[in-house]
Design a protein around this motif. Structure first.
Motif, short mmCIF file in Angstrom:
data_model
loop_
_atom_site.label_atom_id
_atom_site.label_comp_id
_atom_site.label_asym_id
_atom_site.label_seq_id
_atom_site.Cartn_x
_atom_site.Cartn_y
_atom_site.Cartn_z
N LYS A 301 1.24 -1.67 0.10
CA LYS A 301 -0.38 -0.28 -0.28
C LYS A 301 0.78 1.38 0.07
O LYS A 301 0.07 2.68 -0.12
CB LYS A 301 -1.28 0.33 1.31
N CYS A 302 2.09 1.01 0.28
CA CYS A 302 3.07 2.78 0.83
C CYS A 302 3.62 2.53 -0.96
O CYS A 302 5.12 3.57 -1.07
CB CYS A 302 3.59 2.42 1.30
N ASN A 303 4.00 0.94 -1.21
CA ASN A 303 4.58 1.29 -3.02
C ASN A 303 3.97 1.79 -3.91
O ASN A 303 3.21 0.83 -5.45
CB ASN A 303 4.90 0.01 -3.51
N LEU A 311 -5.30 4.94 -8.70
CA LEU A 311 -4.11 4.90 -7.79
C LEU A 311 -3.49 3.29 -8.28
O LEU A 311 -4.30 2.57 -8.56
CB LEU A 311 -4.39 4.32 -6.21
N ILE A 312 -1.54 3.94 -8.84
CA ILE A 312 -1.26 2.94 -9.08
C ILE A 312 -0.35 1.73 -7.74
O ILE A 312 0.23 2.41 -7.44
CB ILE A 312 -0.08 3.62 -10.60
N SER A 313 -0.67 0.74 -7.94
CA SER A 313 0.50 -0.03 -7.12
C SER A 313 1.18 -0.84 -8.32
O SER A 313 1.10 -1.88 -9.15
CB SER A 313 -0.52 -0.55 -6.43
N PHE A 314 2.35 -0.90 -7.32
CA PHE A 314 4.02 -0.77 -8.00
C PHE A 314 4.23 -2.46 -7.91
O PHE A 314 4.07 -2.91 -7.03
CB PHE A 314 5.21 -0.21 -8.09
N LYS A 315 4.29 -3.66 -8.82
CA LYS A 315 5.08 -4.68 -8.53
C LYS A 315 6.32 -5.34 -7.65
O LYS A 315 6.39 -6.17 -7.87
CB LYS A 315 3.91 -5.84 -9.59
N ARG A 316 7.41 -3.93 -7.80
CA ARG A 316 8.16 -4.11 -7.35
C ARG A 316 8.70 -2.50 -6.77
O ARG A 316 7.96 -2.34 -6.95
CB ARG A 316 9.31 -4.71 -8.59
N ALA A 317 10.28 -2.69 -6.78
CA ALA A 317 10.72 -2.36 -5.92
C ALA A 317 11.66 -1.71 -6.22
O ALA A 317 12.74 -1.72 -6.94
CB ALA A 317 10.78 -2.31 -4.19
N ASP A 318 11.94 -0.18 -7.25
CA ASP A 318 13.06 0.81 -8.20
C ASP A 318 13.06 1.53 -7.13
O ASP A 318 12.22 2.57 -6.94
CB ASP A 318 12.56 1.06 -9.22
N ILE A 319 14.51 1.86 -6.50
CA ILE A 319 14.55 2.59 -5.17
C ILE A 319 15.91 4.01 -5.87
O ILE A 319 16.46 3.78 -6.11
CB ILE A 319 15.08 2.17 -3.82
N SER A 320 14.49 4.78 -5.54
CA SER A 320 16.26 5.95 -6.23
C SER A 320 16.88 6.63 -5.39
O SER A 320 16.17 6.63 -4.62
CB SER A 320 15.15 7.18 -6.81
N VAL A 321 17.87 6.53 -5.65
CA VAL A 321 18.93 6.67 -4.65
C VAL A 321 19.88 8.36 -4.80
O VAL A 321 20.07 8.83 -5.89
CB VAL A 321 19.63 6.13 -4.60
#
Length: 453
Positions: A301-303, A311-321
């Motif tokens: 729910k936070c991705n 509301l777009i829910s993503f299935k993977r976590a791409d982390i911007s650094v």
């Protein structure tokens, strides 16, 4: 027939850019893929590649020119067999009307923000043709549509994908205006056409009132104090605009947890000892990137990404650094960080950060991401609240690890503790869901083997 080389839109937010440097001169022969110029966009300084073959007949915009509008003809290319000396600009230096960005670009984060929006295009006209033919949306700011066929009944110019879409929808291509190079019909031109329609899909010209630019803000009065004035770069202008938009339009909610680092530091030491022979040295930040990514998958729910109607829910976590560069902050992306090993994450972060500081990142390497992380612990900052990168739903701000009084195994002791603050878009993420993410992040850092399982 000569070919107009136009100022490309290298990101969906780009309206103008600086032609930083020409790498060719009049009379040079270029082939497809040759680097012709360096262009400073609202994101970074990027290389501009040739799409066609020919001879540079005329350069119409000199290097160092600022505020060159997207669609402006910057050079003329003479094709094979054409005399470059006979080529005229034909008044081509006038900017064509930019086309609106593809709807698929709505909600792509702006990676020039410290905490970041994007497009995958790298080349000039190639951004329309190659992106369209590979199923990606055409770039914003491409030249205004031209008739796809001459009055004499010449064959309609259209890409294979555009022809397939037109055939499936029953659209007559002869009546559709093309926005691609030399009037070629591309995917975006036929997607919005109605069956049987023969009208041009070009964007209507704005009225004089709509086209009138907004009044420029009154410049600030500079105090009579010795000073030095530095011209704002395109990147700095974009950072200022995007952060202002974020704080004005996104309701931020901030949640802070104190996290004990001792177990993570111990595991890091053991892993670095075993990775020494491979030349890999994990940083604390590498492990926090992994912990955030795993937390986002555990608390989906936070991705998410907020749009006006979805509301777009993503299935993977791409982390911007977040990475600091001489031009400003930029956020290269560790894609699929939830499934990558710590050694791979560490290697990628070091490579991305190095190329970010040298302005060598490709657009797809800093545009996108599902959430961001900003670590200021190395500066001794104990705790801070970061600004969300719309349309991402959250960003995690990391403070310095320090020795603090802490309850250890039910007794007061001393532990290495850091404060982590999550900034959440309250339109998309409820406080309870944000709290669950922060709780999961704390657990993974304090019991780090869980992120490796």
């Amino acid at each position: 027939m000569s070919i107009e080389i136009k100022m490309p839109a290298l990101s969906p937010t780009m309206e103008e850019g600086t032609l930083a440097k020409w790498l060719v001169k009049e009379g040079d022969t270029v082939s497809s893929g040759d680097i012709m110029a360096e262009i400073e966009t609202d994101k970074a300084t990027m290389e501009f590649e040739a799409v066609d073959e020919g001879v540079i007949a005329k350069i119409l915009v000199t290097e160092g020119s600022d505020n060159v509008k997207v669609g402006t003809v910057i050079a003329i290319l003479a094709e094979e067999g054409e005399d470059p000396a006979s080529v005229t600009s034909g008044g081509g230096a006038k900017a064509d009307t930019p086309q609106p960005a593809d709807p698929q670009f709505k909600g792509t984060p702006d990676a020039t923000d410290p905490n970041a929006k994007g497009n995958e295009a790298q080349g000039g006209a190639r951004t329309v043709e190659q992106a369209e033919d590979h199923g990606r949306p055409a770039d914003a700011g491409t030249a205004s549509p031209k008739p796809a066929a001459a009055a004499g009944g010449d064959r309609v110019k259209a890409s294979p994908l555009a022809r397939r879409i037109a055939a499936s929808k029953g659209v007559e291509l002869s009546g559709v205006s093309g926005s691609g190079p030399n009037g070629r019909i591309v995917k975006a031109d036929v997607e919005g056409a109605k069956p049987g329609a023969g009208q041009s899909q070009a964007t209507a010209a704005p009225t004089a009132e709509a086209a009138a630019p907004a009044a420029a803000p009154k410049p600030a009065t500079v105090p009579d104090i010795p000073h030095e004035a530095t011209k704002l770069s395109n990147m700095r202008k974009t950072i200022a605009r995007r952060l202002t938009e974020s704080k004005q339009t996104v309701p931020h909610i901030y949640l802070t947890v104190d996290v004990r680092l001792d177990a993570l530091l111990k595991l890091r030491g053991e892993l670095n000892h075993s990775l020494e022979s491979r030349g890999v040295k994990l940083s604390v930040n590498d492990m926090l990137v992994k912990a955030l990514a795993v937390s986002l998958i555990a608390v989906p729910k936070c991705n998410v990404m907020f749009t006006p109607d979805q509301l777009i829910s993503f299935k993977r976590a791409d982390i911007s650094v977040a990475v600091s560069t001489p031009s400003g902050l930029i956020t290269p992306i560790v894609k699929e960080a939830d499934t990558k090993s710590l050694s791979v994450i560490s290697t990628e972060v070091k490579d991305l950060a190095g190329r970010a500081r040298d302005n060598k990142l490709k657009p797809e390497e800093f545009q996108g991401g599902t959430a961001s992380i900003s670590n200021m612990g190395m500066f001794g900052i104990k705790q801070f609240e970061a600004v969300i990168n719309p349309p991402q739903g959250m960003i995690l701000a990391i403070g310095a690890g320090e020795k603090r009084p802490y309850i250890v195994d039910g007794e007061l002791g001393v532990a290495t503790v850091m404060s982590a603050t999550g900034s959440f878009d309250h339109r998309a993420i409820d406080g309870a869901d944000g709290a669950e993410l922060m709780k999961m992040f704390k657990e993974l850092v304090e019991r780090p083997l869980g992120m490796l399982a």
